[in-house]
Design an enzyme around this catalytic site. Structure first.
Site, PDB file in Angstrom:
ATOM      1  N   TYR A 142       0.775  -1.108  -0.010  1.00 60.69           N
ATOM      2  CA  TYR A 142      -0.057  -0.110   0.046  1.00 60.69           C
ATOM      3  C   TYR A 142       0.939   1.175   0.125  1.00 60.69           C
ATOM      4  O   TYR A 142       0.375   2.251  -0.416  1.00 60.69           O
ATOM      5  CB  TYR A 142      -1.066  -0.007   1.141  1.00 60.69           C
ATOM      6  CG  TYR A 142      -1.944  -1.052   1.038  1.00 60.69           C
ATOM      7  CD1 TYR A 142      -2.207  -1.988   0.123  1.00 60.69           C
ATOM      8  CD2 TYR A 142      -2.805  -1.240   2.465  1.00 60.69           C
ATOM      9  CE1 TYR A 142      -3.072  -2.826   0.081  1.00 60.69           C
ATOM     10  CE2 TYR A 142      -3.701  -2.150   2.295  1.00 60.69           C
ATOM     11  CZ  TYR A 142      -4.011  -3.063   1.168  1.00 60.69           C
ATOM     12  OH  TYR A 142      -4.885  -3.866   1.069  1.00 60.69           O
ATOM     13  N   LYS A 191       3.732 -15.238   2.798  1.00 60.86           N
ATOM     14  CA  LYS A 191       3.851 -16.033   1.366  1.00 60.86           C
ATOM     15  C   LYS A 191       5.108 -16.202   1.059  1.00 60.86           C
ATOM     16  O   LYS A 191       5.643 -15.946  -0.143  1.00 60.86           O
ATOM     17  CB  LYS A 191       2.974 -15.115   0.456  1.00 60.86           C
ATOM     18  CG  LYS A 191       2.595 -15.978  -0.864  1.00 60.86           C
ATOM     19  CD  LYS A 191       1.616 -16.902  -0.726  1.00 60.86           C
ATOM     20  CE  LYS A 191       1.409 -17.689  -1.980  1.00 60.86           C
ATOM     21  NZ  LYS A 191       0.408 -18.877  -1.728  1.00 60.86           N
ATOM     22  N   ASP A 223      -2.786 -18.143   2.131  1.00 64.56           N
ATOM     23  CA  ASP A 223      -3.713 -18.540   1.548  1.00 64.56           C
ATOM     24  C   ASP A 223      -4.494 -20.040   2.279  1.00 64.56           C
ATOM     25  O   ASP A 223      -5.685 -20.000   2.568  1.00 64.56           O
ATOM     26  CB  ASP A 223      -3.410 -19.361   0.108  1.00 64.56           C
ATOM     27  CG  ASP A 223      -2.072 -20.007   0.000  1.00 64.56           C
ATOM     28  OD1 ASP A 223      -1.258 -19.842   0.996  1.00 64.56           O
ATOM     29  OD2 ASP A 223      -1.710 -20.579  -0.969  1.00 64.56           O
ATOM     30  N   ASP A 247      -5.289  -6.682   5.960  1.00 69.43           N
ATOM     31  CA  ASP A 247      -6.283  -6.155   5.526  1.00 69.43           C
ATOM     32  C   ASP A 247      -7.438  -7.272   5.113  1.00 69.43           C
ATOM     33  O   ASP A 247      -8.803  -7.063   5.528  1.00 69.43           O
ATOM     34  CB  ASP A 247      -6.016  -5.049   4.230  1.00 69.43           C
ATOM     35  CG  ASP A 247      -7.349  -4.162   4.112  1.00 69.43           C
ATOM     36  OD1 ASP A 247      -8.295  -4.238   4.591  1.00 69.43           O
ATOM     37  OD2 ASP A 247      -7.060  -3.360   3.005  1.00 69.43           O
ATOM     38  N   ASP A 251     -10.868  -8.420   7.819  1.00 77.98           N
ATOM     39  CA  ASP A 251     -12.240  -8.511   7.281  1.00 77.98           C
ATOM     40  C   ASP A 251     -13.024  -9.655   7.647  1.00 77.98           C
ATOM     41  O   ASP A 251     -14.307  -9.987   7.832  1.00 77.98           O
ATOM     42  CB  ASP A 251     -12.325  -7.987   5.890  1.00 77.98           C
ATOM     43  CG  ASP A 251     -12.569  -6.329   6.039  1.00 77.98           C
ATOM     44  OD1 ASP A 251     -12.120  -5.701   6.744  1.00 77.98           O
ATOM     45  OD2 ASP A 251     -13.312  -5.903   5.011  1.00 77.98           O
TER      46      ASP A 251
END
Ligand code: NAD
Length: 356
Positions: A142, A191, A223, A247, A251
């Site tokens: 970001y 990852k 994942d 992020d 959620d």
């Protein structure tokens, strides 16, 4: 204790829910002999309307001088055509950056009263959900370079995901400190089978873990983590992860615990100054209708008392008052079921403050 609190009511349901949090904080101040001074700060769409800027200089200065910042929500369709440098949400990114708020902490806890609101099966929920997502907030993709350019006759877009050792080190420390006060288990999500930034992440997290022999550490690919959060959320205590993975996973974590309206969050830096906000947005579809659930905002204020002001008993008193009102069957529309009593935003705030 005297504390100066910057209050960004913001847009949409923001003013309605921050008013309920202040109602509850006033009750706490009275009961526990504190003096809370509130400074209303303009930021977001309302600041664009009043001054032309989503974050006037004075607003940032008030936040920097305060002991803590409480935020309702910013944004809405009215400001969707603003240039990206002056969108309401840009104010938030700027505040996080200027205040050095690199750690976003989102508890995911299933309130037994809201079990029916979770999309998960009761065989999964019976094992309980009580974990915390510690997300790095001002690094990673970001905040890396974003570029779109022409190459070989077509457009090419790139976003850089970058982390320094020190950025990883400081967020990992936050996760281990939190784990130490909980069930002493950190799962670091990355990852590392694909990304260099994740391989560095893993190496630094292991170095930090060596300073916390009482806390166990394991690693999980992002994942798999997304799957495990649905399959068996009870296995998690503290999830440590970078900005974008956090992020997305936070959620997901909020969804499995029921309604978006009840989840608080905190963003912290090196010191005690923090920013506390519910995880939802400004909900323009229900603004000014006395329909918004103020519990996420009220629990954000409770987190502020605990993390920024060291007022644990006061924070727990708010948590208990919320549970008492839910036990008594009161619900805003988003939490309603056939056996509950429907109340509006203001009545919910009053009930919780009276329960204190
Ligand atoms: P949203 O979270 O505002 O709303 C999503 C849905 O959840 C809506 O149906 C809404 O009515 C409902 N909802 C949200 N909070 C609720 C509450 N407290 N009580 C009851 N129902 C609630 O997300 P969105 O619609 O994607 O975004 C609306 C605006 O908010 C956008 O401008 C977005 O950019 C902004 N936003 C701001 C923040 C922030 O200020 N931190 C975060 C996310 C989105």
């Amino acid at each position: 204790m005297r504390k100066e609190i910057a209050v960004i009511s913001g847009d949409g349901i923001g003013p309605e829910i921050t008013a309920q949090a202040i109602k509850v904080l006033d009750k706490i101040a009275h009961k526990f002999q504190h003096n809370f001074i509130y400074h209303q700060v303009l930021a977001g769409g309302c600041a664009i309307d009043a001054t032309g800027s989503c974050l006037p200089k004075e607003s940032l200065e008030i936040c920097l001088k305060s002991d803590s910042v409480l935020l309702g929500a910013v944004g809405g369709p009215k400001w969707d055509n603003q240039p990206s440098s002056n969108r309401p949400e840009t104010a938030l990114l700027q505040i996080r950056k200027e205040l050095g708020l690199f750690a976003n902490i989102r508890p995911a806890q299933l309130l037994p009263q809201l079990k029916d609101a979770s999309p998960l099966k009761s065989s999964i929920l019976d094992k309980g959900i009580d974990f915390v997502v510690v997300r790095e907030l001002i690094g990673g993709i970001y905040f890396g370079e974003h570029r779109t350019r022409e190459q070989n006759g077509e457009l090419l877009a790139t976003d850089i995901m970058a982390y320094t050792q020190s950025q990883i080190h400081r967020i990992a420390k936050v996760a281990f400190e939190i784990a130490r006060k909980r069930r002493k288990n950190v799962i670091s999500v990355d990852k590392a089978n694909v990304l260099d930034s994740s391989r560095l992440w893993r190496k630094v997290v292991e170095e930090v873990a060596a300073q916390y022999p009482d806390v166990s550490l394991s690693h999980m690919y992002v994942d798999n983590a997304a799957m495990q959060i649905c399959k068996d959320p009870s296995q998690f205590d503290v999830i440590l992860t970078e900005n974008m993975f956090g992020d997305i996973l936070s959620d997901e974590a909020s969804m499995i615990t029921g309604t978006i309206g009840t989840i608080p969050s905190s963003s912290l830096g090196e010191g005690t100054l923090g920013l506390y906000e519910p995880i939802h947005g400004s909900a323009p579809d229900i603004a000014n209708q006395d329909k918004a659930n103020p519990i996420g905002m009220i629990l954000s204020a409770a987190l502020m008392l605990d993390y920024s002001f060291g007022m644990k008993a006061e924070s727990q008193a708010i948590q208990k008052a919320v549970e008492k009102i839910l036990d008594a069957g009161y619900r805003t529309g988003d939490m309603m079921d056939a056996h509950s009593k429907l109340v509006g935003t203001q009545a919910m705030g009053t009930l919780i403050s009276e329960a204190l």
